[in-house]
Structure formats: structure tokens, C-alpha cells
Design a protein around this motif. Structure first.
Motif, PDB file in Angstrom:
ATOM      1  N   GLN A  84      36.723  34.670  51.082  1.00  0.00           N
ATOM      2  CA  GLN A  84      35.892  35.854  51.358  1.00  0.00           C
ATOM      3  C   GLN A  84      34.394  35.614  51.202  1.00  0.00           C
ATOM      4  OE1 GLN A  84      37.423  39.219  49.094  1.00  0.00           O
ATOM      5  NE2 GLN A  84      39.026  39.577  50.592  1.00  0.00           N
ATOM      6  N   ARG A 133      37.707  36.662  44.878  1.00  0.00           N
ATOM      7  CA  ARG A 133      37.260  37.983  45.349  1.00  0.00           C
ATOM      8  C   ARG A 133      36.251  38.596  44.384  1.00  0.00           C
ATOM      9  NH1 ARG A 133      42.697  38.148  47.305  1.00  0.00           N
ATOM     10  NH2 ARG A 133      43.465  38.882  45.280  1.00  0.00           N
ATOM     11  N   GLN A 134      36.508  38.458  43.084  1.00  0.00           N
ATOM     12  CA  GLN A 134      35.593  39.021  42.087  1.00  0.00           C
ATOM     13  C   GLN A 134      34.238  38.338  42.133  1.00  0.00           C
ATOM     14  OE1 GLN A 134      37.442  39.073  38.157  1.00  0.00           O
ATOM     15  NE2 GLN A 134      39.419  39.566  39.084  1.00  0.00           N
ATOM     16  N   THR A 160      32.780  36.631  44.694  1.00  0.00           N
ATOM     17  CA  THR A 160      32.006  36.922  45.907  1.00  0.00           C
ATOM     18  C   THR A 160      31.500  38.363  45.904  1.00  0.00           C
ATOM     19  OG1 THR A 160      34.075  37.375  47.107  1.00  0.00           O
ATOM     20  CG2 THR A 160      33.145  35.163  47.302  1.00  0.00           C
ATOM     21  N   THR A 161      32.281  39.276  45.338  1.00  0.00           N
ATOM     22  CA  THR A 161      31.821  40.669  45.221  1.00  0.00           C
ATOM     23  C   THR A 161      30.658  40.763  44.241  1.00  0.00           C
ATOM     24  OG1 THR A 161      34.007  41.561  45.744  1.00  0.00           O
ATOM     25  CG2 THR A 161      32.485  43.016  44.585  1.00  0.00           C
ATOM     26  N   ASP A 165      26.918  42.056  45.027  1.00  0.00           N
ATOM     27  CA  ASP A 165      26.263  43.137  44.288  1.00  0.00           C
ATOM     28  C   ASP A 165      24.927  42.673  43.688  1.00  0.00           C
ATOM     29  OD1 ASP A 165      28.281  44.900  44.875  1.00  0.00           O
ATOM     30  OD2 ASP A 165      29.337  44.637  42.972  1.00  0.00           O
ATOM     31  N   ASP A 220      31.688  47.874  52.815  1.00  0.00           N
ATOM     32  CA  ASP A 220      32.154  46.519  52.518  1.00  0.00           C
ATOM     33  C   ASP A 220      31.428  45.491  53.369  1.00  0.00           C
ATOM     34  OD1 ASP A 220      34.082  44.836  51.056  1.00  0.00           O
ATOM     35  OD2 ASP A 220      34.934  44.447  53.030  1.00  0.00           O
ATOM     36  N   ARG A 240      31.383  38.075  52.672  1.00  0.00           N
ATOM     37  CA  ARG A 240      30.420  38.699  51.763  1.00  0.00           C
ATOM     38  C   ARG A 240      28.992  38.304  52.126  1.00  0.00           C
ATOM     39  NH1 ARG A 240      31.161  42.912  49.808  1.00  0.00           N
ATOM     40  NH2 ARG A 240      32.058  42.974  51.870  1.00  0.00           N
TER      41      ARG A 240
END
Length: 242
Positions: free
Chosen positions: A202, A177-178, A180-181, A185, A92, A206
Motif C-alpha cells: 500500500q 498498512r499502519q 503507510t497510513t 498522516d 483515502d 498512500r
């Protein structure tokens, strides 16, 4: 620990416990802070003696309150659950170097997490190198990448980003959250920095993880960023200059 008022906190908790000795929450907090203080002292002494690893572990300790350090100690003592939790935490945070080191020492959770992280960033070269050395987790992830016939559609990705940003404007933390993830990626540093500037949930974490996963980025810069964060203009905050 970042504010430098650890002793003040310990004194206040000690005073409280003197009058309310049955307060288990305060007692646990006092013990935790005392343990962190001792550990920070050990790491600081080692860092001042020239131990580079101790230096970045001290920065990590200040940033996460000892979470990773405690997991690492339990994992090294033989706890598989701690090893799995540590691998997930390191992935993470984009901690490729430590994941690689633990994977190379035979820690399977670290090998699995490293392979997934490299695959999510499209690092076929590193996966290939590890697969050729017998890393089965890397081989599996490399095969998944090769078998995938669906390339990332730039227009579709941008539409997804726009959709998630609309959700963020509406106060949807899950969308934050989605997003920044997703940007992590995609290794999209520029867009992540935009989210940091916008105060997106976040986004800063990230961004640090993305920089940490880049072998070309100076580790001391990442440690400083993790510990102290950014100035209002986006530059890393430097102690003594705030």
C-alpha cells in the motif's frame, strides 16, 4: 483496461458464454467490462474535446476499474450509503478538491471526511477558513486540534516507525498498512517513497494519495502516477516509453 486488451477479454468471455450460458460470474464480468468500455469511451471523447475533469476521471477509471465512478453515480442519484462510501474513498485517496466540492454542495459525509483529512494533516489554516464559513465539521476538528495538548514526539514517532518496519520484515501486512497510513498522516513524502522503493504493501497508493492532497502538485502528474505507476528508478512511467 490499462493493457489495452479490453476487446480481447470481451471476446473471450463472449466465447465462453456461448458454450456455458449459465455461468453468472462470467456474464457479470462481461457486463461490467462492457459498461466500463462504454464509460471510458464517453470520458475519452469529452477529454479530447477539452474537458479537463473528464480527463482525470478517465485516468481514475483506468486505475480503479470504475469503483469511484460507480459510487459517484449512485451518490449523485441520492444514495446516502454510496455518498458515505465515496467520501471515505476520496479521503483515502487524498482527493481534497473533490471532497471540498461535494462538501460545498451540501454533502455532509464529504464535509466530515474533508475535515478529518485536513485535521490529520494539521491544516489549521484550511480548517479555520471553512469553520469561518459555517462548516461545523471543520469547526469540530479545529477545536480538537486546539484542545490537544500532546504534540507529536519526534523520538516516539521514529520509534513507532522502526517498530512497524520490523514487523514488515517479519511479513506483517497489518504493520505495513499502519506504517503507510502513519507516514501519510505525517505527510512524510520522503519516507513513503522509501517504502515504495522497498515494495511495502500500500505504499504506492498512500504516496499517490499524499501527492493528491497537496494543492501545489500538478493534477496531471497525479493522474499519470495513479494510472501507470512508477519506473524502477522511481520516476513516473510514461506511456510509450516503457
Amino acid at each position: 483496461m490499462r493493457s489495452g486488451r479490453v476487446q480481447e477479454a470481451l471476446d473471450l468471455l463472449r466465447q465462453h458464454l456461448d458454450t456455458t450460458p449459465d455461468d453468472r460470474v462470467a456474464a457479470a464480468r462481461h457486463a461490467h467490462i462492457a459498461t466500463l468500455t462504454r464509460r471510458a469511451g464517453e470520458l475519452r471523447a469529452a477529454a479530447e474535446a477539452g474537458d479537463a475533469e473528464a480527463g482525470w476521471r478517465l485516468a481514475e477509471l483506468c486505475a480503479d476499474g470504475g469503483v469511484a465512478d460507480a459510487l459517484r453515480a449512485r451518490a449523485d442519484a441520492g444514495s446516502l450509503l454510496a455518498e458515505e462510501d465515496l467520501a471515505a474513498l476520496l479521503a483515502d485517496r487524498g482527493a481534497v478538491d473533490e471532497l471540498r466540492s461535494r462538501a460545498d454542495s451540501g454533502k455532509q459525509p464529504a464535509a466530515d471526511a474533508l475535515a478529518e483529512l485536513l485535521a490529520s494533516h494539521g491544516r489549521r489554516d484550511l480548517l479555520q477558513q471553512r469553520a469561518e464559513r459555517g462548516d461545523q465539521a471543520a469547526a469540530r476538528q479545529l477545536m480538537k486540534l486546539r484542545d490537544s495538548t500532546t504534540a507529536a514526539d519526534g523520538a516516539a514517532v521514529q520509534a513507532q516507525i522502526a517498530h512497524l518496519r520490523r514487523g514488515i520484515i517479519g511479513g506483517d501486512d497489518a504493520a505495513a498498512r499502519q506504517l503507510t497510513t502513519l507516514l501519510f498522516d505525517l505527510r512524510n513524502e520522503a519516507e513513503l517513497r522509501c517504502e515504495v522503493d522497498a515494495g511495502t504493501l500500500q505504499a504506492a497508493e498512500r504516496l499517490v494519495a499524499l501527492l493528491n492532497a497537496d494543492e501545489n502538485v500538478d493534477r496531471s502528474f497525479v493522474d499519470r502516477l495513479r494510472t501507470h505507476g512508477l519506473e524502477a528508478d522511481g520516476a513516473p512511467w510514461v506511456p510509450g516509453e516503457a
